[in-house]
Design an enzyme around this catalytic site. Structure first.
Site, PDB file in Angstrom:
ATOM      1  N   GLY A  29      82.825  93.516  15.555  1.00 18.49           N
ATOM      2  CA  GLY A  29      83.147  92.624  16.671  1.00 18.49           C
ATOM      3  C   GLY A  29      84.516  92.870  17.281  1.00 18.49           C
ATOM      4  O   GLY A  29      85.102  91.967  17.887  1.00 18.49           O
ATOM      5  N   ASN A  83      85.242  94.664  19.835  1.00 14.03           N
ATOM      6  CA  ASN A  83      85.133  94.547  21.295  1.00 14.03           C
ATOM      7  C   ASN A  83      85.051  93.079  21.709  1.00 14.03           C
ATOM      8  O   ASN A  83      85.639  92.689  22.719  1.00 14.03           O
ATOM      9  CB  ASN A  83      83.924  95.334  21.801  1.00 14.03           C
ATOM     10  CG  ASN A  83      84.234  96.819  21.978  1.00 14.03           C
ATOM     11  OD1 ASN A  83      84.890  97.207  22.944  1.00 14.03           O
ATOM     12  ND2 ASN A  83      83.806  97.635  21.045  1.00 14.03           N
ATOM     13  N   ARG A 105      59.604  94.514  18.417  1.00 10.17           N
ATOM     14  CA  ARG A 105      60.848  94.549  19.202  1.00 10.17           C
ATOM     15  C   ARG A 105      60.771  93.527  20.324  1.00 10.17           C
ATOM     16  O   ARG A 105      61.740  92.830  20.625  1.00 10.17           O
ATOM     17  CB  ARG A 105      61.070  95.940  19.806  1.00 10.17           C
ATOM     18  CG  ARG A 105      61.571  96.991  18.842  1.00 10.17           C
ATOM     19  CD  ARG A 105      61.787  98.310  19.590  1.00 10.17           C
ATOM     20  NE  ARG A 105      62.211  99.374  18.684  1.00 10.17           N
ATOM     21  CZ  ARG A 105      63.476  99.545  18.298  1.00 10.17           C
ATOM     22  NH1 ARG A 105      64.420  98.737  18.760  1.00 10.17           N
ATOM     23  NH2 ARG A 105      63.810 100.517  17.473  1.00 10.17           N
ATOM     24  N   ARG A 131      70.832  97.490  18.206  1.00 10.54           N
ATOM     25  CA  ARG A 131      69.392  97.558  18.450  1.00 10.54           C
ATOM     26  C   ARG A 131      69.135  98.059  19.862  1.00 10.54           C
ATOM     27  O   ARG A 131      69.840  97.703  20.798  1.00 10.54           O
ATOM     28  CB  ARG A 131      68.715  96.187  18.287  1.00 10.54           C
ATOM     29  CG  ARG A 131      69.013  95.472  17.001  1.00 10.54           C
ATOM     30  CD  ARG A 131      68.587  96.241  15.790  1.00 10.54           C
ATOM     31  NE  ARG A 131      67.132  96.446  15.726  1.00 10.54           N
ATOM     32  CZ  ARG A 131      66.553  97.245  14.823  1.00 10.54           C
ATOM     33  NH1 ARG A 131      67.276  97.939  13.986  1.00 10.54           N
ATOM     34  NH2 ARG A 131      65.241  97.371  14.791  1.00 10.54           N
ATOM     35  N   ASN A 190      76.835  97.568  28.445  1.00 11.02           N
ATOM     36  CA  ASN A 190      76.978  98.142  27.109  1.00 11.02           C
ATOM     37  C   ASN A 190      78.211  99.028  27.081  1.00 11.02           C
ATOM     38  O   ASN A 190      78.614  99.575  28.116  1.00 11.02           O
ATOM     39  CB  ASN A 190      75.739  98.966  26.738  1.00 11.02           C
ATOM     40  CG  ASN A 190      75.815  99.490  25.304  1.00 11.02           C
ATOM     41  OD1 ASN A 190      76.164  98.762  24.388  1.00 11.02           O
ATOM     42  ND2 ASN A 190      75.516 100.770  25.143  1.00 11.02           N
ATOM     43  N   HIS A 227      79.700 102.447  25.271  1.00  9.36           N
ATOM     44  CA  HIS A 227      79.286 103.622  24.490  1.00  9.36           C
ATOM     45  C   HIS A 227      80.544 104.415  24.156  1.00  9.36           C
ATOM     46  O   HIS A 227      81.344 104.708  25.077  1.00  9.36           O
ATOM     47  CB  HIS A 227      78.299 104.470  25.294  1.00  9.36           C
ATOM     48  CG  HIS A 227      77.813 105.675  24.551  1.00  9.36           C
ATOM     49  ND1 HIS A 227      76.889 105.584  23.532  1.00  9.36           N
ATOM     50  CD2 HIS A 227      78.142 106.982  24.673  1.00  9.36           C
ATOM     51  CE1 HIS A 227      76.675 106.813  23.048  1.00  9.36           C
ATOM     52  NE2 HIS A 227      77.423 107.675  23.721  1.00  9.36           N
ATOM     53  N   ASP A 229      69.834  99.983  31.390  1.00  7.47           N
ATOM     54  CA  ASP A 229      68.478 100.059  31.974  1.00  7.47           C
ATOM     55  C   ASP A 229      67.537 100.392  30.808  1.00  7.47           C
ATOM     56  O   ASP A 229      67.985 100.511  29.670  1.00  7.47           O
ATOM     57  CB  ASP A 229      68.444 101.074  33.134  1.00  7.47           C
ATOM     58  CG  ASP A 229      68.641 102.511  32.679  1.00  7.47           C
ATOM     59  OD1 ASP A 229      68.831 103.372  33.552  1.00  7.47           O
ATOM     60  OD2 ASP A 229      68.603 102.773  31.463  1.00  7.47           O
ATOM     61  N   ASP A 260      71.424 104.545  26.762  1.00 11.53           N
ATOM     62  CA  ASP A 260      72.720 105.070  27.247  1.00 11.53           C
ATOM     63  C   ASP A 260      72.571 105.763  28.604  1.00 11.53           C
ATOM     64  O   ASP A 260      73.114 106.853  28.828  1.00 11.53           O
ATOM     65  CB  ASP A 260      73.301 106.060  26.220  1.00 11.53           C
ATOM     66  CG  ASP A 260      73.613 105.380  24.905  1.00 11.53           C
ATOM     67  OD1 ASP A 260      73.551 106.062  23.867  1.00 11.53           O
ATOM     68  OD2 ASP A 260      73.889 104.170  24.913  1.00 11.53           O
ATOM     69  N   GLU A 305      87.954 101.593  24.316  1.00  4.16           N
ATOM     70  CA  GLU A 305      86.897 100.591  24.527  1.00  4.16           C
ATOM     71  C   GLU A 305      87.493  99.225  24.805  1.00  4.16           C
ATOM     72  O   GLU A 305      87.055  98.494  25.710  1.00  4.16           O
ATOM     73  CB  GLU A 305      86.013 100.511  23.287  1.00  4.16           C
ATOM     74  CG  GLU A 305      85.221 101.768  22.991  1.00  4.16           C
ATOM     75  CD  GLU A 305      84.476 101.655  21.688  1.00  4.16           C
ATOM     76  OE1 GLU A 305      83.936 100.589  21.379  1.00  4.16           O
ATOM     77  OE2 GLU A 305      84.428 102.676  20.973  1.00  4.16           O
TER      78      GLU A 305
HETATM   79  C1  GRF Z   1      82.174 100.783  18.390  1.00  2.00           C
HETATM   80  O1  GRF Z   1      82.414 102.139  18.077  1.00  2.00           O
HETATM   81  C2  GRF Z   1      81.436 100.717  19.688  1.00  2.00           C
HETATM   82  O2  GRF Z   1      81.692 101.824  20.488  1.00  2.00           O
HETATM   83  C3  GRF Z   1      80.024 100.757  19.302  1.00  2.00           C
HETATM   84  O3  GRF Z   1      79.977  99.962  18.131  1.00  2.00           O
HETATM   85  C4  GRF Z   1      81.193 100.182  17.403  1.00  2.00           C
HETATM   86  C5  GRF Z   1      81.689  98.896  16.789  1.00  2.00           C
HETATM   87  O4  GRF Z   1      82.026  98.028  17.815  1.00  2.00           O
HETATM   88  N1  GRF Z   1      79.210 100.267  20.385  1.00  2.00           N
HETATM   89  P1  GRF Z   1      82.640  96.554  17.468  1.00  2.00           P
HETATM   90  O5  GRF Z   1      83.913  96.780  16.697  1.00  2.00           O
HETATM   91  O6  GRF Z   1      81.611  95.844  16.613  1.00  2.00           O
HETATM   92  O7  GRF Z   1      82.867  95.913  18.804  1.00  2.00           O
END
Ligand code: GRF
Length: 213
Positions: free
Chosen positions: A12, A14, A65, A91, A107, A109, A141, A145, A174
């Site tokens: 988490g 981000n 899913r 996911r 998202n 990446h 979409d 990615d 990020e």
């Molecule tokens: C990060 O490397 C991000 O690029 C990818 O998931 C990893 C962990 O992200 N999408 P976070 O620390 O859980 O936000």
């Protein structure tokens, strides 16, 4: 102001970057709900620390899913979010989900798309021997990615970098570009034309090219 739902699966960081930018008064966003598909995700503690409503919707509890995605969509709709932020969410989401929030799912990446799609993009880039690495925020979409790119950030690969140190430095990128992308969305400045995201209004002067060898 944009009301966001943030989906996590792990640390988490981000989510934390978004929360910190909001607290600093530099992001016009309200996080209405944090959802994790993994009950053990450390990001849930970050949500609790920030006083954010959170929910675990465990993908292993669903036969398909689509059923999992319908549960996610229902929770996000109940929270009345305008924007879905996938932040370390592990996911693949189905067209059912994408069509529930058209052009309103982002998202992050950890690679400069379209290079190094899929898992462990940082490792892929390191092993390929790139001189410049980075991260991408894009609209989601139905393809992996693949959606229109909103913001990218690039860094040089240091001669003494390892895959692990590079991953950490990409994470720093990020944490800069995700809040920026969400702010541009909150300001209504993102226009999607085909594959391109046109950003309207005042722009910073173009940064100099990164030349690295
Ligand atoms: C990060 O490397 C991000 O690029 C990818 O998931 C990893 C962990 O992200 N999408 P976070 O620390 O859980 O936000």
């Amino acid at each position: 102001m944009v009301a966001a739902g943030v989906l996590i699966s792990g640390s988490g960081s981000n989510l934390q970057a978004i929360v910190d930018r909001i607290a600093a008064g530099r992001l016009d966003c309200t996080v209405r709900l944090v959802i994790s598909n993994r009950p053990e995700a450390a990001g849930l503690a970050r949500a609790a620390q920030a006083g954010l409503p959170s929910q675990v919707i465990d993908h292993r509890d669903f036969a398909t899913r689509d059923a999992f995605d319908l549960a996610l969509v229902a929770a996000l709709r109940a929270a009345q979010v305008d924007l879905v932020v996938l932040a370390g969410f592990d996911r693949l989401i189905t067209p059912t989900f994408v069509h529930a929030f058209p052009q309103r799912i982002m998202n992050i990446h950890p690679g400069l798309l379209p290079a190094f799609k899929g898992l462990h993009a940082q490792q892929q880039a390191f092993e390929y021997g790139v001189k410049i690495a980075g991260a991408t925020v894009h609209f989601v979409d139905p393809e992996l990615d693949h959606g229109p790119i909103i913001v990218q950030g690039a860094i040089p690969v240091a001669p003494d970098d390892t895959a692990a140190t590079l991953q950490q430095r990409i994470l720093g990128v990020e944490h800069e570009i995700y809040p920026l992308a969400i702010q541009l969305f909150a300001e209504g400045r993102l226009a999607i034309v085909g594959r391109r995201v046109l950003i309207q209004g005042p722009r910073p002067t173009l940064p100099p090219p990164i030349v690295h060898w």
